[in-house]
Write an enzyme that holds these catalytic residues in place. Sequence first.
Site: not given
Ligand SMILES: NC(=O)c1ccc[n+]([C@@H]2O[C@H](COP(=O)([O-])OP(=O)(O)OC[C@H]3O[C@@H](n4cnc5c(N)ncnc54)[C@H](OP(=O)(O)O)[C@@H]3O)[C@@H](O)[C@H]2O)c1
Length: 379
Positions: A31, A34, A59, A136, A176, A205, A228, A269, A355
Amino acid sequence: MKKRLLNFQQFPERMMVAMTANLKVGIVGGTGMVGQRFVQLLDQHPWFEVTSIAASSSSAGKTYEEAVQNRWKLSESIPQAVRQIVVQNAADVEKVASEVDFVFCAVDMNKDEIKALEEAYAKTGTPVVSNNSAHRWTPDVPMVVPELNPQHLDVIAAQRKRLGTSTGFIAVKPNCSIQSYVPMLHALLDFKPTKVLTSTYQAISGAGKNFTDWPEMLDNIIPYIGGEEEKSEQEPLRIWGHVADGQIVKASAPLISVQCIRVPVTDGHFATVAVSFENKPSKEAILERWQSFKGRPQELELPSAPKQFITYFEEDNRPQTKLDRDIEGGMGITAGRLREDTLFDYKFVGLSHNTLRGAAGGAVLIAELLKAEGYIQPK
Ligand SMILES: NC(=O)c1ccc[n+]([C@@H]2O[C@H](COP(=O)([O-])OP(=O)(O)OC[C@H]3O[C@@H](n4cnc5c(N)ncnc54)[C@H](OP(=O)(O)O)[C@@H]3O)[C@@H](O)[C@H]2O)c1
């Protein structure tokens, strides 16, 4: 602007493999920002079909459409195929794992919780391809850019032994930021780079934001992105490391110094890079290496692999984030402005989509490589 994502229907030869294997995929954290990218990239994927989506307890129980209502971040609409999937609680590991052949994981939890969650999935015999940074630096977990270090998958055998499973494991993608400069350096490793000075100019993003969420970023630059710079300096050395005794041993050279800056750009980036070599190549030799560089994904013609991994622009004002981030469906890397430097041997600029190549797209490519190499199979 609508993204030009890879349209798998355009590649009938890549679709053929779908006849032989259709792997069931779960998205843990489906949800989130990413997770939404995973959902979109896997829509009509020739090898993978999303059958399960898991997230937090808030969710769980909702349909996917209900769960992402008012927070769907992409310009494309939610794919029909997943709208009615009922989101599960990611903590119900056995149940989610029993419905899929492997999972992608992108969750916002603390590092120890993520480590435990990913290992719990792996221990059920389920491969985990992760976007999270938690594993990692776990010695027997491969951190892979498929074009650069596919040989690191060899470490999976040792990890499976540690986890007590013959089929499950965790593989992760790197941060990233590094895709905007490491591919160009990688293609020049024969010339022995000794020191690298880089600045990355990173899109909002990458922080999970757009300009509606983060209006303070309009007309602004922030000279700090937590954690970072360390990742950007250290992770390339792990990518350039080798497998020994069931672990990845990181490389000791080149010396890398990076400054990471947040800039008012939606996606993409950008990096400026200066580099010196033990054996300084000619400019022509560098351009030839970039042009001809091919990795395992290109050899295997993986569905998400860019045909041309590194594209060099002769124009002085390219690449530009807005014009060039979507090259090869957001999976290609672009470079430009290669010239001699006053302090280092050369300087140049680089760009990658954070992304797509840098997050969900990079993870989908890892999963394709894992499938092609026999690490992921139907259960
Ligand atoms: N954004 C980027 O460009 C990017 C790039 C590389 C890596 N990342 C990494 O990818 C990961 C997710 O990033 P995001 O930007 O997608 O975050 P996000 O939009 O905040 O989404 C977080 C997800 O984690 C779920 N979640 C939160 N708490 C949880 C729990 N206790 N148990 C199970 N699921 C849980 C959320 O579910 P609900 O919707 O139910 O809250 C949601 O599906 C992070 O580790 C981030 O560092 C992000």
